[in-house]
Enzyme design. Structure first.
Site, PDB file in Angstrom:
ATOM      1  N   TYR A 141     -12.927  40.325 -81.359  1.00 32.00           N
ATOM      2  CA  TYR A 141     -13.948  39.311 -81.626  1.00 32.00           C
ATOM      3  C   TYR A 141     -13.273  37.939 -81.569  1.00 32.00           C
ATOM      4  O   TYR A 141     -12.490  37.580 -82.443  1.00 32.00           O
ATOM      5  CB  TYR A 141     -14.550  39.582 -83.007  1.00 32.00           C
ATOM      6  CG  TYR A 141     -15.589  38.595 -83.503  1.00 32.00           C
ATOM      7  CD1 TYR A 141     -16.319  37.772 -82.657  1.00 32.00           C
ATOM      8  CD2 TYR A 141     -15.875  38.524 -84.872  1.00 32.00           C
ATOM      9  CE1 TYR A 141     -17.279  36.896 -83.148  1.00 32.00           C
ATOM     10  CE2 TYR A 141     -16.837  37.651 -85.373  1.00 32.00           C
ATOM     11  CZ  TYR A 141     -17.529  36.837 -84.507  1.00 32.00           C
ATOM     12  OH  TYR A 141     -18.473  35.968 -84.996  1.00 32.00           O
ATOM     13  N   LYS A 171     -15.967  40.373 -77.710  1.00 34.32           N
ATOM     14  CA  LYS A 171     -17.129  39.544 -78.065  1.00 34.32           C
ATOM     15  C   LYS A 171     -16.609  38.115 -78.034  1.00 34.32           C
ATOM     16  O   LYS A 171     -15.740  37.732 -78.821  1.00 34.32           O
ATOM     17  CB  LYS A 171     -17.638  39.916 -79.455  1.00 34.32           C
ATOM     18  CG  LYS A 171     -18.559  38.854 -80.079  1.00 34.32           C
ATOM     19  CD  LYS A 171     -19.327  39.424 -81.255  1.00 34.32           C
ATOM     20  CE  LYS A 171     -19.895  38.360 -82.200  1.00 34.32           C
ATOM     21  NZ  LYS A 171     -20.474  37.166 -81.595  1.00 34.32           N
TER      22      LYS A 171
END
Lengths: 308, 308, 308, 308
Positions: A141, A171
């Site tokens: 992330y 992400k």
């Protein structure tokens, strides 16, 4: 390992809280149905929007278990859990719990007190968590504005490729389109690059992104699906107009103090997740009134998510 | 509430780890005696130096309990625990445990993922933890370089004064001497302002600071006590020379990669605390060799802490 | 080359402007006498306070000539000129002009659009200007908050020592006391280290600084001379109290919008230098009224500079 | 005032220098023909690439006059001059000179030592320069990474619209696509939004940008025209591939030290503009050799600009 690529809009759910600040787990099944009714393809739980950092380890597990329970029969809806905190030991514990209750994937973000000095150290952190759940897809992330880790993701891919078998993608919550495109194209587009900046998703589409994770998909999914549709039909003027509508909506987050505004939007669509915990500031009653008036001016009703 | 002011050098201990990365609690009693033998007046545990952020909640409690146990008969040695993480709920849990096992004080630093927007929000966070342990002195830990919270401390004092009865002071790890002096003088010097930048302690003495918390007091306490002594005798040339020696020592932390270098210094004084956990980088064997050679050139033996 | 060390308070004069924004050179002789009457030992012209960056090259030369003219018989009053802009060619031109009209020294700050990548590149820039005026003392002006050049000054000294014969020292406008002390002690205290942060001058005295350059010495010199006196008599409580008074005065700069507040203070001591040019914001009339009221509360009359 | 919108690729030329660092004006006519042969539609002179900040005022005028002279018969080739420095007076002087010699437009960037505090102050600066040349289109140059001015451009448009009649648009060298799209759509797309980040031009096309100003168009214009063509034919895979090629080329700028690498590329296409002035670092001979080898691997010959 060859994971299926994730596509479409993945929501980063808010964590429902009661008025006293405790978890309101009972709302989660309804929340899930609401997302499904609006064609959301998955959930990224306990992330920034889900204020995972403000929960205890036990609370994160309770949230995970509840999402797992209400989505377990729905193989098309992928739930991914953010394990990251500053303690690798905690992250491993949470990752293993996510596996145990049957979530689809785990995610991890760079420790944000002591920070990894470079891509090599960041990869070493990822490796510890990914190795604990070797059967699950692992997503890094990337959110430098919050975790302060400015390692370019193309460097991370070079460090993990061939080394972490269950590394599935990133992400990507940052505006470095140069880095993003290079990651998208890395090793024959091997990795999932999930776009994380709702306010400029249109630009990401032109670079070839196929999936996105975001907070405004919680309450305005139709807007984005219309934009994707316009883009795919090469109707750019419409896509730009819809992106501008998204920007106008997101501009109100800035005006009303930031992330907590998202829970205010949720109240407007009828899925009341309560307030944010400290240190986040919530709106006062008078701010909420003014906010509602601004939202009405946007024509929010025309493009917001709706209850089934 | 009127707490006794803390004075002298308070060490921020490293957390002893075994080779496999697990806690080496058995070293703590010896560590305590080592600090006492070098006239250290207290310990600030599970802080940055103690890599509290890399420990699980349970591990922090284990560290707390061990320090409490070996210092309980020594009322002159004050142990303060950092409770802070990003979850207020966790901080309260740890603060209450610190109280239960009999530590002297608790400390808290601003959440470092979501950050308090201003002094008011920061004070609101402090209040929640302080209220959970109303009999214990509460110290805010100001370290903007790591937690990213740039609220001036004089603003925090204005927010908490008269509101948080057990607010006792601030561990001030920052270079804003303007803010520091104003805090020192606030409300008739009501609050303890513990200096946290070892490399410029001399400057803090000229402003009137009486106590300090730091990592290099773990292994070079005599150097600093000599400097304080020279300052108090108005022998500034000597004090400056000793401060320069401290700077030379600290410059090696930068050269060898940062905070983990502190544990390398501890090996040289015979209190082996192992290595740092990820994401911190440790020295390689060859770096350690080079480091030892640099340390010898400093004349470290002449001013380092010594075992009893 | 062995320059005499500069001592005492050196003022960084404001550049007097008329109401229409043009230079008001006629005020400079009176300004000089005002500074002398308050025991100021020199002037650092066309620096930040003197808004040199907002002047044209010709205007800078006009300012230089006027200061040179009115101070030429006063060998105890040293005028130093900031030559720095982003063009090295311009800096050389101005340095040579400063020499021609008989100023004492030149200064230079790192280019602030393209920035020197490291100490070596910064030294290369310094060398070009210093070499153009080999008989004049050359001072580097360290002010990272404005020029964005974060090279530690101890590294610059290592690069220039023995290479730039007329390198005389550094005007140090930064809070890195570790770096500052190391520079003060470098090569047997060979270089002049002129302190540039009025709000924490007391701390610099404890490290051994002997001279300072600042903007508040323009209008509050007696305050600082009293503080230096108290420090030298080892009367620290008084010194701290006076430093706090200085901080209270400087806090009003922040409250009223920054550097332009300095010209407002000058109006109060009867040396009206007009307003700042764009892009600096000046006070409105109502802000000035409120400012005067705040200044009165400080007891400014008791410690401000006074006309002869 | 209603200016024609600029379209296509506008080059930001390097300023040709001789080996001794003086201006090599004689190369400019040839440089112009080279750009024309590669379908470049205009030139943005004395900008970052043109190292305007490192030139004296007189040198900037000499560069302006030379470009004006060799392009005066070519009404389709628009030359725009950056007037900005930190002195508004200098900017006005240069703007008026640009008008006098017949350039098409002027540009201005926020002062970068003292910085405008907000959009209102920035607009006030723009107004002074724009008013000096009321018949010329005025373009703001947004490049926060170098000038440190983080005012969102949508705020600037709100401040200048209806107030500065000759405000024509913005050269946008930043990655805030949310701000960029809002500016593009502001007041019925009234203003020219010229994209300034070559490495992610494709994303800007999807938002509707029609013109771009950049440095790599100096030496690789065919690559970008092919990309624009592929985009317009909705052949995104090809456009993405070409953007990646551009990224690979730009990545070498980072590897070889930054902006000076651009002049190295110019040597490879046969338009030798010399080296950059201080404080910019140039490549050593051995770095240049290694650079050439890297460039060959890119297949640079296939897409670089070619001499007529």
């Amino acid at each position: 390992m060859n994971f299926k690529h994730l596509t479409g809009l993945i929501s980063a759910p808010f964590t429902p809280l009661n008025e006293d600040g405790s978890l309101n787990l009972s709302l989660i099944p309804e929340y899930y149905k609401f997302l499904k009714a609006n064609k959301i393809t998955g959930a990224f739980i306990c992330g920034s929007t889900g204020e995972g950092v403000s929960l205890t380890t036990q609370e994160k597990k309770d949230v995970a278990k509840t999402w797992a329970s209400c989505t377990k029969k729905d193989k098309d809806f992928k739930v991914m859990m953010l394990t990251g905190g500053t303690s690798i030991a905690d992250s491993i514990d949470i990752a293993m719990y996510a596996q145990k209750v049957g979530l689809y994937a785990v995610s991890f973000t760079a420790p944000y007190y002591f920070k990894p000095a470079n891509a090599k150290m960041l990869a070493a952190c990822c490796k510890e968590i990914a190795a604990a759940v070797p059967e699950m897809p692992f997503y890094y992330y990337h959110i430098p504005v919050l975790n302060g880790c400015n390692v370019p993701m193309i460097q991370l891919l070079h460090e993990v490729d061939g080394i972490i078998p269950n590394f599935a993608g990133i992400k990507y919550t940052h505006e470095d389109f140069m880095d993003f495109l290079s990651c998208l194209r890395f090793n024959n587009s091997k990795y999932d690059m999930l776009w994380g900046r709702d306010e400029n998703m249109l630009a990401s589409l032109s670079l070839g992104s196929k999936g996105a994770v975001g907070s405004t998909y919680n309450y305005a999914a139709p807007l984005y699906y219309d934009m994707i549709d316009a883009f795919e039909k090469n109707n750019l003027a419409t896509a730009q107009e819809l992106q501008q509508k998204s920007i106008d909506m997101i501009t109100l987050l800035g005006k009303y103090g930031g992330i907590a505004t998202g829970k205010a939007y949720m109240k407007l669509v009828g899925v009341d997740c309560g307030e944010f915990r400290l240190p986040v500031k919530n709106m006062s009653a008078s701010e909420f009134k003014s906010f509602k008036s601004d939202v009405a001016k946007l024509g929010f009703k025309k493009f917001c998510s709706v209850k089934p």
